[in-house]
Design an enzyme around this catalytic site. Structure first.
Site, PDB file in Angstrom:
ATOM      1  N   GLN A 212       0.829  -1.198   0.000  1.00 11.42           N
ATOM      2  CA  GLN A 212       0.000   0.000   0.000  1.00 11.42           C
ATOM      3  C   GLN A 212       0.866   1.252   0.000  1.00 11.42           C
ATOM      4  O   GLN A 212       2.081   1.190   0.198  1.00 11.42           O
ATOM      5  CB  GLN A 212      -0.910   0.005   1.234  1.00 11.42           C
TER       6      GLN A 212
ATOM      7  N   HIS B 108     -11.050   4.650  19.064  1.00  8.29           N
ATOM      8  CA  HIS B 108     -10.377   3.525  19.714  1.00  8.29           C
ATOM      9  C   HIS B 108     -10.964   3.204  21.080  1.00  8.29           C
ATOM     10  O   HIS B 108     -10.940   2.037  21.503  1.00  8.29           O
ATOM     11  CB  HIS B 108      -8.872   3.805  19.783  1.00  8.29           C
TER      12      HIS B 108
ATOM     13  N   ASP C  93      -1.160   0.729  13.669  1.00 10.62           N
ATOM     14  CA  ASP C  93      -0.705   2.004  14.223  1.00 10.62           C
ATOM     15  C   ASP C  93      -0.527   1.953  15.743  1.00 10.62           C
ATOM     16  O   ASP C  93       0.033   2.875  16.343  1.00 10.62           O
ATOM     17  CB  ASP C  93      -1.675   3.130  13.862  1.00 10.62           C
TER      18      ASP C  93
ATOM     19  N   ASP D 146      -0.571 -11.682   6.837  1.00 13.47           N
ATOM     20  CA  ASP D 146      -1.954 -11.557   6.392  1.00 13.47           C
ATOM     21  C   ASP D 146      -2.845 -12.203   7.442  1.00 13.47           C
ATOM     22  O   ASP D 146      -2.660 -13.376   7.809  1.00 13.47           O
ATOM     23  CB  ASP D 146      -2.124 -12.244   5.041  1.00 13.47           C
ATOM     24  N   ALA D 147      -3.821 -11.460   7.948  1.00 10.67           N
ATOM     25  CA  ALA D 147      -4.644 -11.945   9.050  1.00 10.67           C
ATOM     26  C   ALA D 147      -5.414 -13.209   8.670  1.00 10.67           C
ATOM     27  O   ALA D 147      -5.558 -14.125   9.496  1.00 10.67           O
ATOM     28  CB  ALA D 147      -5.617 -10.852   9.497  1.00 10.67           C
TER      29      ALA D 147
ATOM     30  N   ASP E 174      -9.723  -4.588  13.494  1.00 11.96           N
ATOM     31  CA  ASP E 174      -9.587  -3.176  13.126  1.00 11.96           C
ATOM     32  C   ASP E 174      -8.975  -3.080  11.738  1.00 11.96           C
ATOM     33  O   ASP E 174      -7.820  -2.681  11.568  1.00 11.96           O
ATOM     34  CB  ASP E 174      -8.706  -2.471  14.168  1.00 11.96           C
TER      35      ASP E 174
END
Length: 575
Positions: free
Chosen positions: A261, A296, A318, A372-373, A390
């Site tokens: 990305q 959050h 993040d 990768d989840a 998230d």
């Protein structure tokens, strides 16, 4: 290049026929190089569209279909040029090298300053396709001028070199050009190689077919094209910085294009001295430091009401959700899985982000994994008390799988008894179908949900789904290419929903949209001080206005039928 060749090459009146194995090999090497360059141009257009627009499948379909069509047009257009095959081929290669080399740069400029990306993409794909399509007929003529052979053998030799070149170009683009040079400079470099291959072949093997005037014109054109490409390459970095800044209202303080990305960090300071740090992934805002705490706090704390020794965070690279989790001293272990190691590194080392997340990654309870989840969950055998999902919005094919029945089925398998999961689900105001499709999909995976929403200045209305797992006995699961599940009926006692996995009644008053067996939407009794949430606020968050309440009949999203992608792209296109 896959344009149809002309079966019978047209000879000039008195062609000069260079002979020898070296000349024939030179033509086939040129075919190989031109094929590799042509495929790189195609892939560069697709990749740029996926970064800027996000719709990888749509961008690939538009680019490839237009270019294949245009290649057929180019093959037909090359027929009148076969009599002057050598100079025509050289001229076409120079023009292709120039336009293909600057294509990414030009499209980025059209996107950043003119808002004309799609018209520019269509025009670029058509022009490049016509030029690529004209190559094969002219190369066939040149090959036959060296040594005539039957059409079948000539086509076999030519296409063999063409297809092998396509293979090399297709592999070189993602694994060599993008990592080492980036999109803009990578395309420019390929343009230089393309020009060198075309003009090199004609000025060496077929130089006696050129008149002095043609030789001078081609030499001058080569110098001009080479100068443009080299100059553009030299100033590419400055161009990218300027174009990128044009896309953002605030000054860009960090930017990088990773294999996954485009990562951009901006920072601004208001007149009263307040700073606003913002993170963008592929142009989509991920957080603003002015109000990220609202997001959050809403994401994390309702899910922490219950057992919470082991927490799994999917996405959230993040570290801001991680910060909220670590405010609970009884949390023993947190595993965070994020796709992009560059985002994790930014969150650890950039003081603007690490200050916001309070150096969460330095906490010894944290284990951060760059993976990768979806793939990670397939291999996972551990169980967690709390799962926080998230992820970026499901507006691209890459992220749509993270909102599928199959994905939530894997999430459910990672949940311990009485565990809770919360999923950020986008905006119930701007994208209501996408929001409620996520709920439908979670329920199809055996998760009992309760929706809620908050207001954020930077995002608008934003929603979440808190859920608990239905009992194994209530789920029929068929393991195969996809996972199909069926939820058992409601479980009630004296009119009050009861957790089907055991325990005390779970559904809270004031949550009319909660499904039977959903966990209570509440804050932990020992929650740390919060800036945006209290009991009354969270109870109000479960109420949806009549025009944004649950939409019945929405089909769950699956890997094979990603309905969430259709909803998200269609609804967000209006804003």
């Amino acid at each position: 290049m896959t344009a149809e060749p002309t079966a019978e090459p047209v000879e000039s009146a008195d062609p000069v026929k260079p002979r020898g194995r070296i000349a024939r090999t030179a033509v086939l090497v040129a075919v190989f190089i031109c094929a590799a360059c042509g495929l790189v141009y195609e892939l560069a257009l697709v990749a740029l569209g996926s970064y800027l627009i996000g719709d990888t499948v749509g961008q690939a379909s538009i680019v490839l279909s237009l270019m294949v069509f245009a290649m057929g047009v180019g093959a037909l257009a090359a027929k009148p040029l076969q009599r002057w095959a050598a100079p025509a081929f050289a001229g076409i290669e120079l023009l292709l090298a120039l336009l293909g080399g600057i294509s990414v740069l030009g499209l980025y400029a059209a996107f950043a300053w003119l808002s004309l990306y799609m018209p520019a993409l269509i025009a670029t794909a058509l022009v490049l396709g016509v030029l690529i399509g004209a190559e094969i007929p002219l190369l066939m003529v040149l090959l036959q001028r060296i040594r005539r052979q039957d059409a079948g053998s000539a086509v076999a030799d030519l296409f063999a070199a063409d297809y092998v070149g396509g293979l090399v170009g297709g592999l070189a683009f993602p694994f060599l050009l993008l990592p080492l040079f980036g999109q803009v400079q990578g395309a420019l470099l390929v343009g230089m190689v393309n020009a060198a291959a075309g003009i090199g072949l004609v000025l060496t093997v077929f130089r006696r077919e050129l008149s002095k005037r043609a030789t001078l014109l081609l030499t001058g054109a080569t110098v001009l094209v080479g100068g443009v490409l080299v100059g553009a390459y030299a100033f590419a970095d400055d161009f990218e910085v300027t174009a990128r800044q044009a896309l953002y209202a605030d000054p860009v303080v960090h930017s990088e294009r990773t294999p996954y990305q485009d990562v951009v960090l901006t920072e601004s300071v208001s007149l009263n001295g307040n700073s606003d740090t913002r993170l963008y992934l592929n142009g989509d805002l991920q957080f603003s430091s002015m109000d990220e705490y609202r997001y959050h706090e809403a994401l994390v704390h309702p899910a922490m009401a219950g057992p919470r020794e082991r927490v799994l965070v999917l996405g959230g690279g993040d570290g801001l959700a991680l910060r909220e989790v670590l405010r609970y001293p009884d949390v023993r272990e947190v595993t965070l899985v994020d796709l992009d190691p560059a985002v994790l590194e930014l969150a650890r080392t950039d003081p603007r982000v690490s200050t916001l997340n309070k150096d969460a990654f330095a906490d010894p309870r944290v284990r951060a994994i760059a993976a990768d989840a979806f793939s990670w969950l397939r291999d996972n055998r551990e169980r967690y008390d709390v799962v926080l999902v998230d992820m970026p919005d499901a507006d691209s094919t890459a992220t749509a799988k993270l909102y599928s029945t199959e994905f939530y089925g894997l999430v459910r398998q990672a949940m311990s008894d009485n565990a809770r999961v919360v999923v950020q689900a986008g905006s119930p105001f701007f994208a209501p179908k996408a929001f409620w499709c996520i709920e439908s999909t979670m329920r199809s995976a055996g998760l009992n949900t309760v929706p809620y929403q908050i207001a954020m200045p930077s995002f608008g209305e934003w929603g979440f789904h808190l859920a608990g797992a239905a009992p194994e006995s209530a789920i029929s699961m068929e393991i195969g290419p996809s996972i199909s599940m069926e939820i058992a009926g409601d479980h009630t006692t004296e009119g009050h929903p009861v957790a089907p996995f055991g325990g005390t009644p779970l559904a809270s008053a004031g949550t009319p949209l909660a499904s039977a067996g959903a966990p209570p939407l509440r804050l932990p009794a020992d929650a740390p001080p919060l800036r945006s949430l209290d009991v009354a606020t969270l109870q109000a968050a479960a109420t949806f206005s009549p025009d944004r309440t649950r939409i019945p009949g929405l089909q769950p999203s699956t890997l094979m039928h990603p309905t969430i992608l259709q909803y998200a792209q269609g609804e967000w296109a209006n804003y």
